[in-house]
Design a protein around this motif. Structure first.
Motif, PDB file in Angstrom:
ATOM      1  N   HIS A  62       0.758  -1.259   0.080  1.00 32.97           N
ATOM      2  CA  HIS A  62       0.078   0.053   0.058  1.00 32.97           C
ATOM      3  C   HIS A  62       0.625   1.159  -0.007  1.00 32.97           C
ATOM      4  O   HIS A  62       0.432   2.167  -0.511  1.00 32.97           O
ATOM      5  CB  HIS A  62      -1.093   0.010   1.343  1.00 32.97           C
ATOM      6  CG  HIS A  62      -0.044  -0.231   2.323  1.00 32.97           C
ATOM      7  ND1 HIS A  62       0.313  -1.511   2.951  1.00 32.97           N
ATOM      8  CD2 HIS A  62       0.215   0.683   3.692  1.00 32.97           C
ATOM      9  CE1 HIS A  62       0.928  -1.290   4.201  1.00 32.97           C
ATOM     10  NE2 HIS A  62       0.905   0.102   4.255  1.00 32.97           N
ATOM     11  N   ARG A  63       1.878   1.211   0.533  1.00 32.69           N
ATOM     12  CA  ARG A  63       2.988   2.529   0.531  1.00 32.69           C
ATOM     13  C   ARG A  63       3.965   2.575  -0.699  1.00 32.69           C
ATOM     14  O   ARG A  63       5.124   2.202  -0.292  1.00 32.69           O
ATOM     15  CB  ARG A  63       3.563   2.442   1.962  1.00 32.69           C
ATOM     16  CG  ARG A  63       4.283   3.732   2.445  1.00 32.69           C
ATOM     17  CD  ARG A  63       4.866   3.818   3.742  1.00 32.69           C
ATOM     18  NE  ARG A  63       3.894   3.290   4.825  1.00 32.69           N
ATOM     19  CZ  ARG A  63       2.906   3.940   5.454  1.00 32.69           C
ATOM     20  NH1 ARG A  63       2.553   5.235   4.980  1.00 32.69           N
ATOM     21  NH2 ARG A  63       2.212   3.436   6.443  1.00 32.69           N
ATOM     22  N   ALA A  95       4.966  -5.500   9.066  1.00 34.90           N
ATOM     23  CA  ALA A  95       3.896  -6.435   9.426  1.00 34.90           C
ATOM     24  C   ALA A  95       3.759  -7.195   8.402  1.00 34.90           C
ATOM     25  O   ALA A  95       3.121  -8.451   8.816  1.00 34.90           O
ATOM     26  CB  ALA A  95       2.633  -5.308   9.458  1.00 34.90           C
TER      27      ALA A  95
END
Ligand SMILES: Cc1ncc(C[n+]2csc(CCOP(=O)(O)OP(=O)(O)O)c2C)c(N)n1
Length: 330
Positions: A63-64, A144
């Motif tokens: 996502h980043r 994560a």
């Protein structure tokens, strides 16, 4: 590492920083109608790894992804147009910030599902090996991701098949608002844990961009020499909120003191200071770099603003599965 390489690294970090600060500044205008996850503060890794990879190499992210996409040579215009939802975007305006693909530069995709692209990156490496190519597949991911089951399956498979894959873990200490202390036992090192799967693995300072570059270059050299997958963990820190343009230290999941400690380790300031001390950077050269970046970024935002939205008829193109019509699958 040559001065020219360090200057190129500085230019790349500055460019990514400027693009993202400009996204943050303009985001409240409401024209970027997708979530954005900024890498401000942790650009050193993307810039250095991007510089160490060749254009032919492949990369995936999560996502980043902005910094990784730009680091890999992705088009700034196509990225901003994508974030603005325009037809000229790298996914024709259908993906938004978290879904960037540009096969021309080997950026094979990013997705919002945590760890979702890890097996994709390993699959790409399997393809490279079967075709006997010399490329490397780079998997950019956060800390994560090493808590997802598919991560372990993917690393195991990469080790088993001796695949040309580079795992680049940006350990910024948090999974949204959860620090490592509530997710991992005290004192556990991610790099050591992953090493248990039989992969060559090391951790180092992700805010020292020159050393990130050197370490990555060495790891890529080993992969190209057939020594199998490599795992690199780089410690770093995001300055802004997990998702969005603002700062969020006031909500209490991290302290102002921790934030300031990391700000003092800014990868941009550090590299700039080193270059100044070596006499390789003065204010006129820095102004020239800044001006070029400023002009490029302004033009790219203008391009995104001026581009058209996709036609409604495009909604059902580029799908893997047949479109569902009238409640029945075609
Ligand atoms: C499978 C899945 N679970 C949960 C989420 C919600 N989520 C979005 S980002 C994120 C944390 C990501 O942390 P990390 O991978 O360390 O990357 P960072 O955001 O720190 O860069 C979570 C849990 C998700 N997108 N996908």
């Amino acid at each position: 590492m040559s001065i020219d390489t360090q200057l190129e690294l500085l230019r790349r970090i500055k460019r990514i920083r400027h693009v993202e600060e400009e996204i943050a500044r303009r985001y409240p205008e409401g024209k970027m109608r997708c979530p954005t996850h900024l890498s401000i503060g942790q650009e050193g890794v993307a810039a250095a790894v991007g510089l160490a990879l060749s254009k032919d190499d492949l990369a995936v992210s999560g996502h980043r992804a902005h910094a990784h996409y730009l680091g890999k040579g992705g088009s700034l215009q196509a990225m901003l147009a994508e974030i603005y939802g325009k037809a000229t975007g790298c996914c024709s305006g259908k993906g938004g910030s978290m879904h960037l693909i540009d096969e021309d530069v080997g950026f094979m995709g990013s997705t919002a599902i945590v760890a979702g692209t890890v097996p994709v990156g390993v699959g790409l490496a399997y393809g490279i090996k079967l075709k006997k190519h010399k490329q490397v597949s780079c998997v950019f991911h956060g800390d994560a991701v090493v808590e997802a089951g598919v991560f372990f399956e993917s690393v195991n498979f990469a080790v088993l098949k001796n695949l040309p894959v580079l795992f680049v873990c940006e350990n910024n200490l948090y999974s949204v608002y959860s620090p490592l202390s509530v997710r991992q036992p005290p004192g556990r090192s991610i790099a050591d844990m992953v090493k248990g799967l039989g992969i060559s693995s090391q951790s180092s300072d992700g805010n020292d961009a020159s050393s990130v570059y050197q370490i990555t270059l060495d790891a890529i050299g080993k992969i190209r020499a057939g020594q199998g997958p490599q795992f690199l963990e780089f410690s770093t820190y995001r300055w802004r909120e997990h998702c969005g343009p603002f700062y969020d230290n006031d909500i209490g999941y991290r302290t102002e003191e921790e934030f300031n400690d990391w700000k003092a380790k800014d990868p941009l300031t550090r590299l700039r200071s080193t270059l100044e001390e070596n006499g390789a950077l003065n204010s006129s050269l820095e102004n020239k770099i800044d001006k070029e970046i400023h002009l490029e970024v302004e033009a790219a935002f203008q391009f995104a603003e001026d581009s058209d939205f996709p036609e409604a008829s495009e909604a059902y193109t580029d799908l893997y599965a047949p479109a569902i019509t009238d409640g029945a699958s075609a």
